[in-house]
Design a protein around this motif. Structure first.
Motif, short mmCIF file in Angstrom:
data_model
loop_
_atom_site.label_atom_id
_atom_site.label_comp_id
_atom_site.label_asym_id
_atom_site.label_seq_id
_atom_site.Cartn_x
_atom_site.Cartn_y
_atom_site.Cartn_z
N ALA A 1 -24.43 -28.05 59.85
CA ALA A 1 -25.62 -27.99 60.69
C ALA A 1 -25.48 -26.95 61.79
O ALA A 1 -24.51 -26.96 62.54
CB ALA A 1 -25.91 -29.36 61.30
N GLN A 2 -26.47 -26.06 61.88
CA GLN A 2 -26.55 -25.05 62.93
C GLN A 2 -27.83 -25.29 63.71
O GLN A 2 -28.78 -25.87 63.18
CB GLN A 2 -26.52 -23.65 62.33
CG GLN A 2 -25.30 -23.36 61.50
CD GLN A 2 -24.00 -23.50 62.27
OE1 GLN A 2 -23.89 -23.09 63.42
NE2 GLN A 2 -23.00 -24.12 61.65
N LEU A 3 -27.89 -24.79 64.93
CA LEU A 3 -29.02 -25.06 65.82
C LEU A 3 -29.60 -23.77 66.38
O LEU A 3 -28.86 -22.87 66.78
CB LEU A 3 -28.54 -25.96 66.97
CG LEU A 3 -29.52 -26.31 68.08
CD1 LEU A 3 -30.72 -27.09 67.54
CD2 LEU A 3 -28.81 -27.12 69.17
N ALA A 4 -30.92 -23.69 66.40
CA ALA A 4 -31.65 -22.60 67.05
C ALA A 4 -32.70 -23.23 67.95
O ALA A 4 -33.35 -24.20 67.56
CB ALA A 4 -32.30 -21.69 66.02
N ARG A 5 -32.89 -22.66 69.14
CA ARG A 5 -33.78 -23.28 70.13
C ARG A 5 -35.14 -22.59 70.29
O ARG A 5 -35.99 -23.10 71.01
CB ARG A 5 -33.07 -23.36 71.47
CG ARG A 5 -31.81 -24.22 71.38
CD ARG A 5 -31.28 -24.58 72.75
NE ARG A 5 -29.99 -25.22 72.65
CZ ARG A 5 -29.81 -26.51 72.34
NH1 ARG A 5 -30.83 -27.27 72.09
NH2 ARG A 5 -28.59 -27.02 72.28
N THR A 6 -35.35 -21.46 69.65
CA THR A 6 -36.65 -20.78 69.68
C THR A 6 -36.98 -20.30 68.27
O THR A 6 -36.10 -20.21 67.41
CB THR A 6 -36.63 -19.56 70.62
OG1 THR A 6 -35.76 -18.56 70.07
CG2 THR A 6 -36.21 -19.92 72.04
N GLY A 7 -38.22 -19.93 68.08
CA GLY A 7 -38.61 -19.37 66.80
C GLY A 7 -37.89 -18.08 66.50
O GLY A 7 -37.42 -17.84 65.38
N GLU A 8 -37.80 -17.22 67.50
CA GLU A 8 -37.12 -15.94 67.32
C GLU A 8 -35.65 -16.14 66.91
O GLU A 8 -35.15 -15.50 65.99
CB GLU A 8 -37.20 -15.12 68.61
CG GLU A 8 -36.60 -13.74 68.50
CD GLU A 8 -36.73 -12.94 69.79
OE1 GLU A 8 -35.93 -12.00 69.94
OE2 GLU A 8 -37.60 -13.25 70.61
N LEU A 9 -34.96 -17.05 67.60
CA LEU A 9 -33.57 -17.34 67.26
C LEU A 9 -33.47 -18.00 65.88
O LEU A 9 -32.53 -17.74 65.13
CB LEU A 9 -32.92 -18.23 68.32
CG LEU A 9 -32.63 -17.58 69.66
CD1 LEU A 9 -32.13 -18.61 70.67
CD2 LEU A 9 -31.61 -16.46 69.50
N ALA A 10 -34.44 -18.83 65.55
CA ALA A 10 -34.43 -19.49 64.24
C ALA A 10 -34.51 -18.46 63.12
O ALA A 10 -33.78 -18.56 62.12
CB ALA A 10 -35.60 -20.48 64.13
N LEU A 11 -35.36 -17.48 63.27
CA LEU A 11 -35.49 -16.44 62.24
C LEU A 11 -34.22 -15.61 62.14
O LEU A 11 -33.79 -15.27 61.03
CB LEU A 11 -36.71 -15.58 62.51
CG LEU A 11 -38.05 -16.31 62.36
CD1 LEU A 11 -39.20 -15.42 62.80
CD2 LEU A 11 -38.25 -16.81 60.94
N ALA A 12 -33.61 -15.30 63.27
CA ALA A 12 -32.36 -14.53 63.25
C ALA A 12 -31.24 -15.34 62.60
O ALA A 12 -30.48 -14.82 61.77
CB ALA A 12 -31.97 -14.13 64.67
N GLU A 13 -31.14 -16.63 62.96
CA GLU A 13 -30.10 -17.49 62.38
C GLU A 13 -30.36 -17.72 60.90
O GLU A 13 -29.43 -17.77 60.10
CB GLU A 13 -30.03 -18.83 63.11
CG GLU A 13 -29.36 -18.75 64.45
CD GLU A 13 -27.90 -18.33 64.34
OE1 GLU A 13 -27.07 -19.16 63.92
OE2 GLU A 13 -27.60 -17.16 64.65
N TYR A 14 -31.62 -17.83 60.53
CA TYR A 14 -31.94 -18.01 59.11
C TYR A 14 -31.49 -16.79 58.32
O TYR A 14 -30.88 -16.91 57.25
CB TYR A 14 -33.43 -18.27 58.91
CG TYR A 14 -33.71 -18.51 57.46
CD1 TYR A 14 -33.40 -19.73 56.89
CD2 TYR A 14 -34.20 -17.49 56.65
CE1 TYR A 14 -33.59 -19.94 55.53
CE2 TYR A 14 -34.39 -17.70 55.31
CZ TYR A 14 -34.09 -18.93 54.75
OH TYR A 14 -34.26 -19.13 53.41
N GLU A 15 -31.77 -15.62 58.84
CA GLU A 15 -31.37 -14.37 58.18
C GLU A 15 -29.86 -14.29 58.04
O GLU A 15 -29.33 -13.86 57.01
CB GLU A 15 -31.91 -13.17 58.97
CG GLU A 15 -31.65 -11.85 58.32
CD GLU A 15 -32.41 -11.63 57.03
OE1 GLU A 15 -31.89 -10.88 56.18
OE2 GLU A 15 -33.51 -12.18 56.87
N ARG A 16 -29.15 -14.70 59.08
CA ARG A 16 -27.69 -14.63 59.10
C ARG A 16 -27.05 -15.69 58.21
O ARG A 16 -26.11 -15.40 57.47
CB ARG A 16 -27.20 -14.79 60.54
CG ARG A 16 -25.71 -14.61 60.73
CD ARG A 16 -25.31 -14.68 62.20
NE ARG A 16 -25.35 -16.02 62.74
CZ ARG A 16 -24.38 -16.92 62.60
NH1 ARG A 16 -23.30 -16.62 61.93
NH2 ARG A 16 -24.50 -18.11 63.14
#
Length: 130
Positions: free
Chosen positions: A30-45
């Protein structure tokens, strides 16, 4: 046994951290992102199999984020959405976006995990492990 990877998208600090810790203790990656922008970056990574998505974030809503994820070459296998503001519109849009389930906040952690397991079990990517 290792379970599927899941990206948690939740802007509320305490809740996001608790969800991540709970899932990790239960064997999820499980990984966590706190904004939409970070979510998209983490998803890509990370390219996680599953997404546990908050509906309302400060910079965009969960459907916008999910749409951007699904526009990529490797879309997530499943999404479980969380919201404190369940409405017919949210439920309808979730159905259109093939969201596995909409969790009404507050919810039991065991219920959340059951829906992630359902999403993982219905996955066709071959890397999700229910």
């Amino acid at each position: 046994m290792s379970r599927a990877s899941v990206l948690i998208v939740e802007d509320e600090h305490f809740l996001g951290s608790n969800l991540q810790e709970y899932l990790r203790r239960r064997g999820w990656d499980a990984q966590l992102a706190r904004t939409g922008e970070l979510a998209l970056a983490e998803y890509e990574r990370l390219r996680p199999c599953l997404v546990l998505m908050d509906y309302e974030l400060p910079d965009m809503d969960g459907f916008q984020i999910l749409g951007a994820m699904r526009a990529t070459e490797e879309a997530p296998c499943g999404c479980v959405m969380m919201t404190a503001h369940t409405s017919e519109t949210v439920i309808w849009r979730a159905g259109e976006q093939e969201v596995v389930h909409v969790l009404q906040k507050p919810f039991a952690l065991s219920e959340m995990e059951r829906w992630l397991q359902t999403a993982s079990a219905n996955c066709r990517c071959g890397t999700c492990a229910p």
